[in-house]
Design a protein around this motif. Structure first.
Motif, PDB file in Angstrom:
ATOM      1  N   SER A   1       0.841  -1.185   0.000  1.00 36.41           N
ATOM      2  CA  SER A   1       0.000   0.000   0.000  1.00 36.41           C
ATOM      3  C   SER A   1       0.879   1.237   0.000  1.00 36.41           C
ATOM      4  N   THR A   2       0.265   2.389  -0.275  1.00 34.84           N
ATOM      5  CA  THR A   2       0.997   3.649  -0.187  1.00 34.84           C
ATOM      6  C   THR A   2       1.503   3.832   1.233  1.00 34.84           C
ATOM      7  N   PRO A   3       2.792   4.122   1.421  1.00 31.52           N
ATOM      8  CA  PRO A   3       3.313   4.254   2.789  1.00 31.52           C
ATOM      9  C   PRO A   3       2.594   5.356   3.557  1.00 31.52           C
ATOM     10  N   TRP A   4       2.464   5.127   4.848  1.00 32.10           N
ATOM     11  CA  TRP A   4       1.976   6.162   5.749  1.00 32.10           C
ATOM     12  C   TRP A   4       2.857   6.131   6.986  1.00 32.10           C
ATOM     13  N   TYR A   5       3.754   7.110   7.066  1.00 25.70           N
ATOM     14  CA  TYR A   5       4.730   7.138   8.144  1.00 25.70           C
ATOM     15  C   TYR A   5       4.141   7.889   9.334  1.00 25.70           C
ATOM     16  N   ILE A   6       3.871   7.168  10.411  1.00 22.46           N
ATOM     17  CA  ILE A   6       3.358   7.837  11.612  1.00 22.46           C
ATOM     18  C   ILE A   6       4.385   7.813  12.741  1.00 22.46           C
ATOM     19  N   GLY A   7       5.616   7.422  12.397  1.00 20.54           N
ATOM     20  CA  GLY A   7       6.725   7.502  13.336  1.00 20.54           C
ATOM     21  C   GLY A   7       7.983   7.836  12.581  1.00 20.54           C
ATOM     22  N   SER A   8       8.785   8.772  13.093  1.00 18.76           N
ATOM     23  CA  SER A   8      10.037   9.135  12.436  1.00 18.76           C
ATOM     24  C   SER A   8      11.012   9.650  13.471  1.00 18.76           C
ATOM     25  N   MET A   9      12.306   9.517  13.164  1.00 19.95           N
ATOM     26  CA  MET A   9      13.307  10.048  14.089  1.00 19.95           C
ATOM     27  C   MET A   9      14.662  10.122  13.393  1.00 19.95           C
ATOM     28  N   TRP A  10      15.476  11.054  13.911  1.00 19.76           N
ATOM     29  CA  TRP A  10      16.871  11.156  13.501  1.00 19.76           C
ATOM     30  C   TRP A  10      17.705  10.315  14.463  1.00 19.76           C
ATOM     31  N   LEU A  11      18.582   9.488  13.917  1.00 21.54           N
ATOM     32  CA  LEU A  11      19.549   8.776  14.748  1.00 21.54           C
ATOM     33  C   LEU A  11      20.775   9.674  14.937  1.00 21.54           C
ATOM     34  N   PRO A  12      21.580   9.448  15.992  1.00 18.18           N
ATOM     35  CA  PRO A  12      22.726  10.330  16.249  1.00 18.18           C
ATOM     36  C   PRO A  12      23.699  10.448  15.083  1.00 18.18           C
ATOM     37  N   ASN A  13      23.800   9.409  14.253  1.00 20.64           N
ATOM     38  CA  ASN A  13      24.738   9.478  13.115  1.00 20.64           C
ATOM     39  C   ASN A  13      24.151  10.173  11.901  1.00 20.64           C
ATOM     40  N   GLY A  14      22.914  10.716  12.034  1.00 20.47           N
ATOM     41  CA  GLY A  14      22.283  11.424  10.933  1.00 20.47           C
ATOM     42  C   GLY A  14      21.354  10.569  10.102  1.00 20.47           C
ATOM     43  N   SER A  15      21.318   9.251  10.375  1.00 22.91           N
ATOM     44  CA  SER A  15      20.380   8.381   9.665  1.00 22.91           C
ATOM     45  C   SER A  15      18.951   8.689  10.089  1.00 22.91           C
ATOM     46  N   ILE A  16      17.998   8.269   9.263  1.00 28.72           N
ATOM     47  CA  ILE A  16      16.581   8.519   9.525  1.00 28.72           C
ATOM     48  C   ILE A  16      15.857   7.177   9.581  1.00 28.72           C
ATOM     49  N   LEU A  17      15.057   6.989  10.608  1.00 27.12           N
ATOM     50  CA  LEU A  17      14.258   5.780  10.747  1.00 27.12           C
ATOM     51  C   LEU A  17      12.782   6.159  10.688  1.00 27.12           C
ATOM     52  N   LEU A  18      12.015   5.431   9.878  1.00 27.33           N
ATOM     53  CA  LEU A  18      10.592   5.697   9.705  1.00 27.33           C
ATOM     54  C   LEU A  18       9.796   4.433  10.024  1.00 27.33           C
TER      55      LEU A  18
ATOM     56  N   MET B   1       1.074   1.542   7.244  1.00 23.86           N
ATOM     57  CA  MET B   1       0.252   0.854   6.251  1.00 23.86           C
ATOM     58  C   MET B   1       0.858  -0.467   5.807  1.00 23.86           C
ATOM     59  N   ASN B   2       2.197  -0.574   5.809  1.00 26.14           N
ATOM     60  CA  ASN B   2       2.861  -1.776   5.273  1.00 26.14           C
ATOM     61  C   ASN B   2       3.608  -2.566   6.332  1.00 26.14           C
ATOM     62  N   ASP B   3       3.389  -2.223   7.637  1.00 22.53           N
ATOM     63  CA  ASP B   3       4.004  -2.963   8.743  1.00 22.53           C
ATOM     64  C   ASP B   3       5.519  -3.055   8.583  1.00 22.53           C
ATOM     65  N   LYS B   4       6.149  -1.901   8.361  1.00 21.32           N
ATOM     66  CA  LYS B   4       7.595  -1.899   8.165  1.00 21.32           C
ATOM     67  C   LYS B   4       8.253  -0.735   8.907  1.00 21.32           C
ATOM     68  N   CYS B   5       9.505  -0.970   9.288  1.00 21.66           N
ATOM     69  CA  CYS B   5      10.388   0.112   9.715  1.00 21.66           C
ATOM     70  C   CYS B   5      11.427   0.280   8.620  1.00 21.66           C
ATOM     71  N   CYS B   6      11.655   1.528   8.189  1.00 22.23           N
ATOM     72  CA  CYS B   6      12.513   1.809   7.040  1.00 22.23           C
ATOM     73  C   CYS B   6      13.669   2.699   7.478  1.00 22.23           C
ATOM     74  N   LEU B   7      14.898   2.312   7.081  1.00 24.70           N
ATOM     75  CA  LEU B   7      16.096   3.037   7.488  1.00 24.70           C
ATOM     76  C   LEU B   7      16.704   3.740   6.278  1.00 24.70           C
ATOM     77  N   TYR B   8      17.039   5.042   6.470  1.00 23.58           N
ATOM     78  CA  TYR B   8      17.683   5.834   5.427  1.00 23.58           C
ATOM     79  C   TYR B   8      19.001   6.380   5.955  1.00 23.58           C
ATOM     80  N   SER B   9      19.985   6.469   5.066  1.00 24.18           N
ATOM     81  CA  SER B   9      21.320   6.936   5.445  1.00 24.18           C
ATOM     82  C   SER B   9      21.311   8.440   5.672  1.00 24.18           C
ATOM     83  N   PRO B  10      22.413   9.010   6.230  1.00 21.08           N
ATOM     84  CA  PRO B  10      22.494  10.471   6.373  1.00 21.08           C
ATOM     85  C   PRO B  10      22.384  11.191   5.026  1.00 21.08           C
TER      86      PRO B  10
ATOM     87  N   HIS C   1      17.974   4.884   0.747  1.00 16.92           N
ATOM     88  CA  HIS C   1      17.337   3.770   1.437  1.00 16.92           C
ATOM     89  C   HIS C   1      18.375   2.692   1.775  1.00 16.92           C
ATOM     90  N   LEU C   2      18.393   2.246   3.044  1.00 17.47           N
ATOM     91  CA  LEU C   2      19.354   1.227   3.475  1.00 17.47           C
ATOM     92  C   LEU C   2      18.700  -0.117   3.745  1.00 17.47           C
TER      93      LEU C   2
END
Length: 654
Positions: free
Chosen positions: A406-423, A427-436, A440-441
């Motif tokens: 389904s189309t993603p719906w991010y209702i949680g997000s945060m910056w990690l100390p190293n600058g990475s982003i976690l979402l 809608m798709n029961d996933k946690c997604c990690l992005y680099s600084p 997409h990682l």
């Protein structure tokens, strides 16, 4: 520019001196306006200056203010010489009960006569007599005179007035021009004398708009922010006053307790001294009394022997005298031995009380040595940067839709100390990690992920709403699930108070459905539970300030933001007709609070005490959901609800 601003708290303009609705408003050259009576009283009690250039300082900005020329040069008259604020008078005229306008021509003559009308061209309020004179004098008989009744019925009459002020140099002339070279306004005389060689002189009657250097709405926005800051400053001072009062009461109470304890101590000492003193007295009394009784017996025997021998000498024969004297003489040895043995010395006994040195010291100290007062000063600098900060869009990152998902719906997000982003993709029961670099990682399948927070050492805690669980993840270049624990109620919001303490929020789905928040350790043991007497819904979001002492909770279904202390005390409740469906909530390094208004596509920026600074609409995506700060750079990340093209984006603002 923020296109929505908060309304004023007062319906009518207030005088800065009396803090009441302005009456007979007089405007100084610095453009600050006061009641004429208040201004006059202020001038009389201020350190005004007389002489060639009489002046006084403005009560608000303290700028030297020179009253218009007056032959009497009497400070009592200065207030009446300043021009009335015509625009303000018309606004106030909408409520006759709020203001009485005085006739301008009569006021300098010490006659306080209520005005019956307003001359549009002269910009003067006139009494009935002056209105009649206006109609008879050829030079002004064509002027339009509005009655006070017409003005009160039609406040929009202000649009027909020439609201410009008189020239401060040539007080009989109106301001007509703006010199862009000197950044100043001037009258026709000034334009000829001082601005003849200036390159750009704008005629305000025909082209005033071109003279504006900024949009007046921007000025109103800044004034609104300053107003919020001053309200926050006053609230801090009020909190200081309340805290000082509480501390003073606690000190008085504590010294009463100390006195009670000291009284109790001295009562104990007194009772012990009485008891021990009486015991010692009775003990010594028995000893001395026994000695006296024995001595009395000896004395009785001696007296008996003396009386017997004396009687024999008078009445007996020689044989009786001999025998009695011989017998008593034998007793004398015993009597003497007893005296030598028992009665040769008398012990003088005393009972004394010795006070401990500490008690002596206590009694010798003065009151100001025993208890001292001091004022501890902690300087709490209120940062101004956040007030004048309008976030701007820095970058937009398109995120990938999972295969056949389904189309993603991010209702949680945060910056990690190293600058990475976690979402967290609800809608798709996933946690997604992005680099600084925002590439997409990794993904991890997690059932029903919600909000998330960083708990230290590359570890993140994620709320699993329907599962009633808190799941811990380790995020490096990949996402690895570790342990989890269950919560007793439906949980949505989550924030970290420390590496071993979390706070979660949601609603009581097994009881009255009220909103709640609770503090737990990272093993899942609940340490504090607070329930709000308000029926809840599924979406709540949490934020904490830098010192981890205040908790901010947004409640989607009731359009409300709460601020709590960790003891459950409510510091403020924020609602606004422009705040619909509040979701993500973040706090920057200066403790300014940002709330994503999902339904109306805006962000509400608040002072730490809950006063609105601004409502940001420019650059805000459709249906903003999460909002999280990167504290190292004070930029923040927004996500939004995906569109029909199955695209969803991250928005970085700074």
């Amino acid at each position: 520019m923020a296109e929505e601003i908060s309304g004023t708290t007062n319906e009518y303009p207030m005088c800065p001196i009396c803090i009441e609705t302005i009456k007979v408003p007089r405007t100084l050259t610095c453009l600050h306006t006061f009641c004429q009576h208040c201004l006059s009283s202020y001038i009389e009690t201020s350190d005004y200056k007389l002489g060639d250039e009489p002046c006084f300082n403005c009560p608000v900005c303290q700028r030297p203010t020179y009253p218009p020329a007056d032959e009497s040069n009497d400070p009592k008259d200065w207030a009446s010489l300043f021009p009335q604020n015509t625009a303000l008078l018309v606004l106030l005229g909408a409520d006759k009960a709020k203001v009485d306008c005085l006739c301008d021509p009569c006021t300098p003559e010490k006659r306080s006569i209520i005005a019956m009308g307003l001359c549009v061209e002269c910009r003067e309020y006139l009494c009935e007599g002056c209105i009649n004179s206006h109609k008879r004098v050829r030079a002004v008989k064509s002027h339009r005179v509005l009655s006070m009744h017409d003005i009160s019925k039609n406040p929009d009459a202000i649009t027909h007035l020439n609201v410009s002020s008189n020239c401060t140099i040539h007080t009989d002339k109106q301001i007509e021009y703006f010199c862009k070279d000197h950044k100043t306004v001037c009258c026709v005389k000034c334009s000829i004398i001082d601005h003849r060689s200036c390159s750009e002189l704008v005629d305000l009657k025909t082209n005033a708009k071109s003279a504006l250097e900024e949009d007046p709405r921007d000025v109103i926005e800044i004034l609104t922010r300053i107003e919020g800051y001053l309200m926050s400053y006053m609230q801090r001072n009020k909190s200081n006053i309340n805290r000082l009062e509480t501390q003073t009461n606690e000190i008085v109470s504590s010294i009463k307790n100390v006195r009670a304890q000291i009284n109790e101590l001295f009562d104990t000492i007194e009772n012990e001294v009485k008891q021990k003193g009486r015991h010692l007295y009775e003990e010594e009394f028995l000893k001395l009394n026994d000695m006296n009784q024995k001595c009395q017996s000896q004395l009785t025997a001696v007296q008996g022997s003396r009386q017997l021998l004396d009687a024999i000498l008078r009445l007996g024969n020689e044989t009786q005298v001999f025998l009695t004297a011989r017998q008593i003489k034998m007793q004398l040895t015993n009597y003497w031995e007893q005296i030598v043995k028992k009665y040769k010395a008398i012990e003088t006994k005393e009972i004394t009380l010795t006070l401990h040195e500490s008690l002596k010291t206590l009694m010798s100290l003065a009151a100001d040595q025993l208890a001292t007062f001091q004022t501890k000063i902690n300087v709490d600098t209120l940062c101004l940067d956040g007030i004048f900060r309008t976030p701007t869009l820095d970058s937009v990152i398109e995120t990938k839709c999972p295969n056949r998902g389904s189309t993603p719906w991010y209702i949680g997000s945060m910056w990690l100390p190293n600058g990475s982003i976690l979402l967290s993709d609800y809608m798709n029961d996933k946690c997604c990690l992005y680099s600084p670099e925002q590439t997409h990682l990794a993904d991890l399948t997690v059932k029903d992920p919600g909000n998330m927070c960083f708990v230290g050492d590359n570890k993140v805690a994620v709320s699993l709403k329907k599962e009633k669980k808190i799941q811990f993840l380790t995020c490096t270049a990949t996402i690895t699930p570790t342990r989890s624990f269950t919560t007793r109620y439906y949980c949505g919001g989550i924030a970290a108070l420390s590496e071993d303490k979390l706070v979660i929020s949601g609603y009581n789905d097994s009881g009255n459905q009220n909103y709640y928040w609770s503090i737990l350790n990272t093993q899942g043991k609940e340490e504090y539970y607070h329930e709000i007497n308000q029926k809840g819904g599924r979406y709540t979001f949490l934020g904490v300030n830098e010192s981890k002492t205040r908790l901010y909770m947004s409640c989607y279904y009731i359009n409300t933001v709460y601020c709590f202390g960790l003891d459950g005390q409510v510091h403020f409740v924020y609602t606004n007709e422009k705040l619909k469906g509040p979701m993500g909530i973040g706090v920057d390094r200066d403790n300014y609070v940002y709330v994503a208004g999902c339904a109306l596509n805006n962000i509400h920026q608040l002072l730490p005490d809950g006063n609105l600074i601004q409502i940001i609409t420019t650059g805000i995506p459709n249906k903003p959901c999460t909002l999280t700060f990167n504290k190292s750079s004070n930029i923040f990340l927004l996500t939004n609800e995906g569109d029909m093209s199955h695209k969803c984006h991250m928005y970085v603002l700074k």
